[in-house]
Each structure stands twice: as C-alpha cells, then as structure tokens.
Design an enzyme around this catalytic site. Structure first.
Site, PDB file in Angstrom:
ATOM      1  N   LYS A  90       0.861  -1.179   0.000  1.00 43.08           N
ATOM      2  CA  LYS A  90       0.000   0.000   0.000  1.00 43.08           C
ATOM      3  C   LYS A  90       0.894   1.223   0.000  1.00 43.08           C
ATOM      4  O   LYS A  90       1.834   1.322   0.807  1.00 43.08           O
ATOM      5  CB  LYS A  90      -0.876  -0.008   1.277  1.00 43.08           C
ATOM      6  CG  LYS A  90      -1.786   1.183   1.408  1.00 43.08           C
ATOM      7  CD  LYS A  90      -3.186   0.835   0.955  1.00 43.08           C
ATOM      8  CE  LYS A  90      -4.039   2.047   0.647  1.00 43.08           C
ATOM      9  NZ  LYS A  90      -3.832   2.629  -0.687  1.00 43.08           N
ATOM     10  N   GLN A 111       7.342   4.008   3.898  1.00 40.09           N
ATOM     11  CA  GLN A 111       5.927   3.613   3.906  1.00 40.09           C
ATOM     12  C   GLN A 111       5.703   2.303   4.670  1.00 40.09           C
ATOM     13  O   GLN A 111       4.678   2.136   5.331  1.00 40.09           O
ATOM     14  CB  GLN A 111       5.452   3.466   2.452  1.00 40.09           C
ATOM     15  CG  GLN A 111       3.958   3.388   2.299  1.00 40.09           C
ATOM     16  CD  GLN A 111       3.291   4.761   2.324  1.00 40.09           C
ATOM     17  OE1 GLN A 111       3.764   5.696   1.724  1.00 40.09           O
ATOM     18  NE2 GLN A 111       2.173   4.880   3.034  1.00 40.09           N
ATOM     19  N   LYS A 126       5.299   1.810  -3.173  1.00 34.78           N
ATOM     20  CA  LYS A 126       5.265   3.174  -3.715  1.00 34.78           C
ATOM     21  C   LYS A 126       5.451   3.064  -5.218  1.00 34.78           C
ATOM     22  O   LYS A 126       6.069   2.103  -5.695  1.00 34.78           O
ATOM     23  CB  LYS A 126       6.408   3.999  -3.112  1.00 34.78           C
ATOM     24  CG  LYS A 126       6.230   5.498  -3.233  1.00 34.78           C
ATOM     25  CD  LYS A 126       5.337   6.064  -2.153  1.00 34.78           C
ATOM     26  CE  LYS A 126       4.928   7.481  -2.474  1.00 34.78           C
ATOM     27  NZ  LYS A 126       4.069   8.047  -1.425  1.00 34.78           N
ATOM     28  N   GLY A 165      -3.136   8.042  -4.287  1.00 32.71           N
ATOM     29  CA  GLY A 165      -2.530   9.236  -4.881  1.00 32.71           C
ATOM     30  C   GLY A 165      -1.290   9.657  -4.113  1.00 32.71           C
ATOM     31  O   GLY A 165      -0.984   9.154  -3.040  1.00 32.71           O
ATOM     32  N   ASP A 166      -0.555  10.574  -4.682  1.00 34.18           N
ATOM     33  CA  ASP A 166       0.570  11.255  -4.023  1.00 34.18           C
ATOM     34  C   ASP A 166       0.771  12.528  -4.855  1.00 34.18           C
ATOM     35  O   ASP A 166      -0.167  12.944  -5.559  1.00 34.18           O
ATOM     36  CB  ASP A 166       1.821  10.339  -4.011  1.00 34.18           C
ATOM     37  CG  ASP A 166       2.970  10.915  -3.186  1.00 34.18           C
ATOM     38  OD1 ASP A 166       2.783  11.143  -1.991  1.00 34.18           O
ATOM     39  OD2 ASP A 166       4.055  11.168  -3.739  1.00 34.18           O
ATOM     40  N   THR A 209      -5.603  13.371   7.011  1.00 37.49           N
ATOM     41  CA  THR A 209      -4.200  13.644   7.372  1.00 37.49           C
ATOM     42  C   THR A 209      -4.109  14.825   8.337  1.00 37.49           C
ATOM     43  O   THR A 209      -3.407  14.770   9.352  1.00 37.49           O
ATOM     44  CB  THR A 209      -3.349  13.871   6.104  1.00 37.49           C
ATOM     45  OG1 THR A 209      -3.583  12.781   5.225  1.00 37.49           O
ATOM     46  CG2 THR A 209      -1.880  13.955   6.440  1.00 37.49           C
ATOM     47  N   ASN A 240      -4.352  20.673   1.301  1.00 36.27           N
ATOM     48  CA  ASN A 240      -5.238  19.721   1.974  1.00 36.27           C
ATOM     49  C   ASN A 240      -4.854  19.480   3.436  1.00 36.27           C
ATOM     50  O   ASN A 240      -5.692  19.594   4.334  1.00 36.27           O
ATOM     51  CB  ASN A 240      -5.218  18.399   1.184  1.00 36.27           C
ATOM     52  CG  ASN A 240      -5.927  17.285   1.900  1.00 36.27           C
ATOM     53  OD1 ASN A 240      -5.321  16.506   2.618  1.00 36.27           O
ATOM     54  ND2 ASN A 240      -7.236  17.215   1.748  1.00 36.27           N
ATOM     55  N   SER A 376      -7.165   5.513   4.260  1.00 38.58           N
ATOM     56  CA  SER A 376      -7.141   4.759   2.994  1.00 38.58           C
ATOM     57  C   SER A 376      -7.366   3.268   3.273  1.00 38.58           C
ATOM     58  O   SER A 376      -8.073   2.587   2.535  1.00 38.58           O
ATOM     59  CB  SER A 376      -5.791   4.933   2.290  1.00 38.58           C
ATOM     60  OG  SER A 376      -5.765   6.153   1.607  1.00 38.58           O
TER      61      SER A 376
HETATM   62  P1  NDP Z   1      -1.363  20.271  -1.409  1.00 37.31           P
HETATM   63  O1  NDP Z   1      -0.835  20.266  -2.808  1.00 37.31           O
HETATM   64  O2  NDP Z   1      -2.823  20.275  -1.163  1.00 37.31           O
HETATM   65  O3  NDP Z   1      -0.748  21.513  -0.614  1.00 37.31           O
HETATM   66  C1  NDP Z   1       0.613  21.757  -0.560  1.00 37.31           C
HETATM   67  C2  NDP Z   1       0.826  23.110   0.087  1.00 37.31           C
HETATM   68  O4  NDP Z   1       2.233  23.322   0.258  1.00 37.31           O
HETATM   69  C3  NDP Z   1       0.334  24.263  -0.759  1.00 37.31           C
HETATM   70  O5  NDP Z   1      -0.093  25.296   0.085  1.00 37.31           O
HETATM   71  C4  NDP Z   1       1.592  24.653  -1.527  1.00 37.31           C
HETATM   72  O6  NDP Z   1       1.591  25.983  -2.002  1.00 37.31           O
HETATM   73  C5  NDP Z   1       2.626  24.494  -0.446  1.00 37.31           C
HETATM   74  N1  NDP Z   1       3.946  24.314  -1.058  1.00 37.31           N
HETATM   75  C6  NDP Z   1       4.284  23.454  -2.049  1.00 37.31           C
HETATM   76  N2  NDP Z   1       5.578  23.589  -2.368  1.00 37.31           N
HETATM   77  C7  NDP Z   1       6.051  24.567  -1.564  1.00 37.31           C
HETATM   78  C8  NDP Z   1       7.320  25.161  -1.415  1.00 37.31           C
HETATM   79  N3  NDP Z   1       8.352  24.776  -2.150  1.00 37.31           N
HETATM   80  N4  NDP Z   1       7.451  26.144  -0.470  1.00 37.31           N
HETATM   81  C9  NDP Z   1       6.397  26.537   0.285  1.00 37.31           C
HETATM   82  N5  NDP Z   1       5.174  26.001   0.185  1.00 37.31           N
HETATM   83  C10 NDP Z   1       5.009  25.026  -0.724  1.00 37.31           C
HETATM   84  O7  NDP Z   1      -0.664  19.015  -0.737  1.00 37.31           O
HETATM   85  P2  NDP Z   1      -1.075  18.249   0.595  1.00 37.31           P
HETATM   86  O8  NDP Z   1      -1.590  19.225   1.595  1.00 37.31           O
HETATM   87  O9  NDP Z   1      -1.897  17.067   0.227  1.00 37.31           O
HETATM   88  O10 NDP Z   1       0.336  17.681   1.049  1.00 37.31           O
HETATM   89  C11 NDP Z   1       1.243  18.462   1.790  1.00 37.31           C
HETATM   90  C12 NDP Z   1       2.330  17.548   2.324  1.00 37.31           C
HETATM   91  O11 NDP Z   1       1.743  16.507   3.119  1.00 37.31           O
HETATM   92  C13 NDP Z   1       3.154  16.805   1.254  1.00 37.31           C
HETATM   93  O12 NDP Z   1       4.464  16.645   1.756  1.00 37.31           O
HETATM   94  C14 NDP Z   1       2.475  15.445   1.182  1.00 37.31           C
HETATM   95  O13 NDP Z   1       3.371  14.434   0.701  1.00 37.31           O
HETATM   96  C15 NDP Z   1       2.160  15.235   2.656  1.00 37.31           C
HETATM   97  N6  NDP Z   1       1.104  14.244   2.897  1.00 37.31           N
HETATM   98  C16 NDP Z   1      -0.136  14.413   2.404  1.00 37.31           C
HETATM   99  C17 NDP Z   1      -1.127  13.481   2.672  1.00 37.31           C
HETATM  100  C18 NDP Z   1      -2.522  13.689   2.217  1.00 37.31           C
HETATM  101  O14 NDP Z   1      -3.381  12.866   2.595  1.00 37.31           O
HETATM  102  N7  NDP Z   1      -2.834  14.735   1.467  1.00 37.31           N
HETATM  103  C19 NDP Z   1      -0.830  12.243   3.437  1.00 37.31           C
HETATM  104  C20 NDP Z   1       0.496  12.210   3.999  1.00 37.31           C
HETATM  105  C21 NDP Z   1       1.425  13.167   3.696  1.00 37.31           C
HETATM  106  P3  NDP Z   1       1.348  26.290  -3.584  1.00 37.31           P
HETATM  107  O15 NDP Z   1      -0.126  26.287  -3.729  1.00 37.31           O
HETATM  108  O16 NDP Z   1       1.973  27.614  -3.779  1.00 37.31           O
HETATM  109  O17 NDP Z   1       2.051  25.197  -4.367  1.00 37.31           O
END
Ligand code: NDP
Length: 444
Positions: A90, A111, A126, A165-166, A209, A240, A376
């Site tokens: 997974k 993971q 992955k 997804g990722d 999350t 998110n 999930s």
């Molecule tokens: P989103 O794409 O919904 O949000 C990402 C956020 O981070 C946005 O606000 C984005 O801004 C900002 N961001 C991206 N790149 C940068 C950067 N270089 N500097 C500053 N801000 C940045 O992603 P998620 O919220 O889903 O995921 C966020 C993190 O959490 C990731 O590392 C993901 O792998 C991890 N994660 C997510 C899970 C999930 O269920 N969603 C589960 C486990 C881990 P902008 O809009 O400007 O790009």
C-alpha cells in the site's frame, strides 16, 4: 562492524547510484540499532535486515502516450512492491519529473514503517512515473493514466497491491486510473484508494491527514502534561493537510496564527479564519496573499516562511525540506517546544538534529501524518464490505488509531531507553511488527 553497518555497506555496494534511498536506509538502520542488537543472532540467522532493505520486487515499464498535438511521448513508470509481511502493498503513486527508482525505494521503505504504525494490515509500496501533469490538458492526463494502468493492472489487485494518490496524482488521476483498471479487468473492486465518493471513496479521507496530525499532536502535548487549548500554533502550507489541521486545531481550542503557500505566509494574530482560507484555496484556487486583503489585522509576508513567528507548536504541512537547521533554531529561540510533521520530510537533517539536541518534542512524519494512509486502509475495508461508514464512524476510528500510534511510539522509545525520542520510537515500533511477521513467515 555491527550487523546494521554490515547491511548498510552491502547496500551501498549494490546500489551506488541511489543516493536518496541509501540516505534513508542509513538513517532508518541506525535508529533500529537498539532492537537489532538485542535480537542480532535471530535476525542474522534469518537474514532479516538484508531482506528488509531489498524490495520484494520492482516493476518498471514504459508509458507511451500521445499529446493533443499528436506528438508521441514515452515516460517511465514504476511500482516498488517493497514489503508484504503484514498486508498487501500500500502506498501512493507520484507523477513528477523527479521520480526515479531511488526516490521511490526511499519512499517505499518509509511507507513500510508508517503503514505498520497504523496497526492496520497494510504492507509497504510506492510507485509513479516521471510524468509532469502540470500544463497538460484533461485529455492528455487521461490518456497518460490509461496507458500507465494498461501496464500496471497486471501487478495490482485488492488483495495484492492497492495504490493511492501522491504528488501529481489527485482525485482526477485516481478516477482515470480506476476507470481503466475496471475496463481492463472487468472488476469493480477496491484496487485504488482516494476514490471519489460516488465510486467507493471514504468519507473523512480529505480531512484524515490534517485531523490525524492534530489528534496525535494533542496526545504529544498531553504526554508532556500540557493541553492544546490556548496554545499558539504555526502552520505552513494551505493545501489539503494544512487546511484540515487548522480546522481541527481551532476546534480543539488552539490558535493557529499562520499559513502559507509557495509565495509567502500569512500572519493572523486573531487566528486563521478557516472559512476564508477554504474559499481562497478550495473554491477560488487563488494565492494566499488574498487572505490579508480580506481579513483585517492579518499580514502577508512575501517570499518568507513562518518559522520566525512566536509559537508553542509548529506543524509544517507544505513540502519536503521546508525547515532547515537555522529555521529550527529560530523556532526554538521563539519558544516553540513541539514540532509535529504534517508534510512528508519537511525537516531536513540539520533541523532534526537541532530539535533532538534541544530535546523539544518532535513527532516525525511517518507517525504524525499516518492518518491519511490509515483512512485509505479504512476505505479498503469499506470496499470489501461493500458498505460506506458515516463520517463520524471513520473520524472516531481515525482518532483511536492516532492515539494508539502515539502510545506505541512513546512506549517503544521508553522501552529501548530513548524516552521522548519519537524518531527512534516510530522506527522501532513500525519495524518490530514487520520483523515479527517476517520471521514467522520463513525465508521468503
Ligand atoms: P497540497 O498540494 O494540497 O498543498 C501543498 C501546500 O504546500 C500548498 O499550500 C503549496 O503551495 C505548499 N507548497 C508546495 N511547495 C512549496 C514550497 N516549495 N514552499 C512553500 N510552500 C510550498 O498538498 P497536501 O496538503 O496534500 O500535502 C502536503 C504535504 O503533506 C506533502 O508533503 C504530502 O506528501 C504530505 N502528505 C499528504 C497526505 C494527504 O493525505 N494529502 C498524506 C500524507 C502526507 P502552492 O499552492 O503555492 O504550491
């Protein structure tokens, strides 16, 4: 040379061109030393570590697709089926130009431990492709997803490997991938998670999350004899994870004073307004600076990250390596005594060393953001039952899972003489269950 060092040296010799994977393997192996040295004879006899660091299999394939102008492209697709000792593989699929085997092996190894910590029956995997969905039309993304699944479908299934997804793979991509899987196999089964609610997705998955992060933060804070209510929290990101972390933290009585995107951060001394944030990010898909125009008293800081803001707790929820050693020092100098990671790998090595040296409470991502993969796995259970649970039921299970992760991480750290070192606690707690299952299943 210790057993851990021997295994690492062997890995380095076999995979010299996989720096990300080697780095992750080194850090994980080192932190496992306390449990490995206690069980060295059994582990050696069963070549346990040698097996733990090698994926059961890696599938690599080409993904041919045609763009809207009729030009043909070939990308590389992968699935790393790392460890199935405690359940079907997974882990997410990542579509990003940086994707390669080294990065996917690194993410896959992490993971395994994260999934084990959830206490649900899911192994580690992955996958993804070096495809960039940015700037592609819906039709191009659909053709890419269909071509990717035309190869991948042979290797996955509800009881063998369940991708999600990722980065670069959201609801749209999961929908296209699912559609093609169903078309090729004729099966309507829970082979992917993160699906839409109309075709098997779980309620509370979007929130999982961020909510899970706050549930475990609450436990960490209680473990230190304090309470979340009334504490000042700094959050990065506004996607998110950040959105739902902010909502839940405020619901539990904390004050979240920042959020950010890749252009800059917002400081709102009255507490971030969740409704305004969602309107800007979910509805208008606008930049975070809009917030300061709408909420009196808030400020926008262009080109900066929020780590200089005074706080009790920091929740990095944006991206990898967003907190470096200097940022970590700034946080601590400003009174921060707790960091829980919503994003994957948001703190770089120097930052982690700084937290540990200062002995602040630090809950690493594999434990703190495990709520996403946990729900999930609950989606898989609902699909198998052909039932949908209510939001409250999923949320309550998520809460229990996060409380248990905290217990298991903190008790394991203590048991091995590393009280409050949640890095060691998370790695050993995750590994212990996988190791026990691997030993029980013989040399496979
Ligand atoms: P989103 O794409 O919904 O949000 C990402 C956020 O981070 C946005 O606000 C984005 O801004 C900002 N961001 C991206 N790149 C940068 C950067 N270089 N500097 C500053 N801000 C940045 O992603 P998620 O919220 O889903 O995921 C966020 C993190 O959490 C990731 O590392 C993901 O792998 C991890 N994660 C997510 C899970 C999930 O269920 N969603 C589960 C486990 C881990 P902008 O809009 O400007 O790009």
């Amino acid at each position: 040379m210790s057993y851990v060092d021997e295994v690492y040296e062997g890995l380095k010799a076999k995979h010299p061109h996989e720096p990300e994977f080697l780095e992750a393997a080194k850090r994980i192996l080192e932190s496992l030393d306390p449990i490995v040295s206690k069980n060295e004879d059994v582990y050696r006899k069963n070549a346990l570590l040698e097996r733990f660091v090698e994926p059961e299999r890696i599938i690599t394939f080409r993904v041919p697709w045609t763009d809207d102008k009729g030009v043909n492209h070939i990308n590389l697709g992968y699935r790393v089926q790392f460890n199935s000792a405690i359940g079907p593989y997974k882990g997410g699929l990542r579509f990003h130009p940086s994707v390669n085997q080294s990065i996917l092996k690194f993410l896959g190894m992490e993971q395994i431990l994260k999934n084990s910590l959830t206490s649900l029956p899911i192994g580690g995997g992955k996958g993804g492709a070096d495809f960039d969905p940015h700037g592609k039309s819906d039709a191009e993304v659909m053709r890419f997803c269909q071509s990717f699944m035309t190869e991948l479908y042979k290797y996955i299934g509800k009881d063998t490997d369940v991708p999600a997804g990722d980065i670069g793979v959201g609801g749209r991509e999961v929908g296209y991938l699912y559609g093609q899987y169903k078309r090729l196999t004729g099966l309507y089964e829970g082979v992917l998670t993160g699906k839409g609610l109309t075709f098997g997705g779980s309620l509370a998955r979007p929130e999982a999350t961020g909510y899970g992060l706050v549930y475990i933060t609450d436990e960490v804070v209680k473990g230190a004899g304090k309470e979340l209510k009334g504490k000042t929290i700094v959050v990065s990101g506004s996607g998110n994870v950040a959105q739902y972390a902010i909502q839940k933290a405020e619901e539990l009585g904390a004050k979240v004073v920042t959020c950010s995107d890749s252009n800059g951060y917002i400081y709102d001394p009255n507490g971030i307004n969740f409704e305004v944030l969602c309107q800007i990010k979910q509805v208008e898909r606008a930049r975070i600076k809009e917030y300061a125009k709408r909420v009196p008293g808030s400020e926008y800081h262009e080109g900066e990250r929020p780590w200089g803001v005074k706080c009790d707790i920091a929740l990095p929820c944006a991206t990898q390596n967003e907190v470096n050693g200097e940022d970590a020092k700034k946080l601590i100098d400003n009174g921060c005594w707790c960091v829980c990671e919503g994003a994957n790998m948001p703190s770089d090595e120097a930052a982690i060393d700084t937290y540990l040296a200062a002995k602040i409470l630090y809950m690493p991502a594999k434990a703190a953001n495990a709520g996403g993969v946990a729900v999930s796995a609950l989606e898989m259970s609902q699909n198998s039952e052909r039932l949908s649970w209510s939001f409250e039921e999923v949320d309550s299970k998520l809460h229990d899972i996060m409380v248990n992760i905290y217990k298991s991480v903190s008790e394991t750290a203590k048991k091995y003489g590393y009280e409050n070192n949640f890095v060691v606690g998370a790695n050993i707690a995750g590994f212990e269950k996988v190791a026990t299952a691997m030993l029980a299943q013989g040399l496979v």
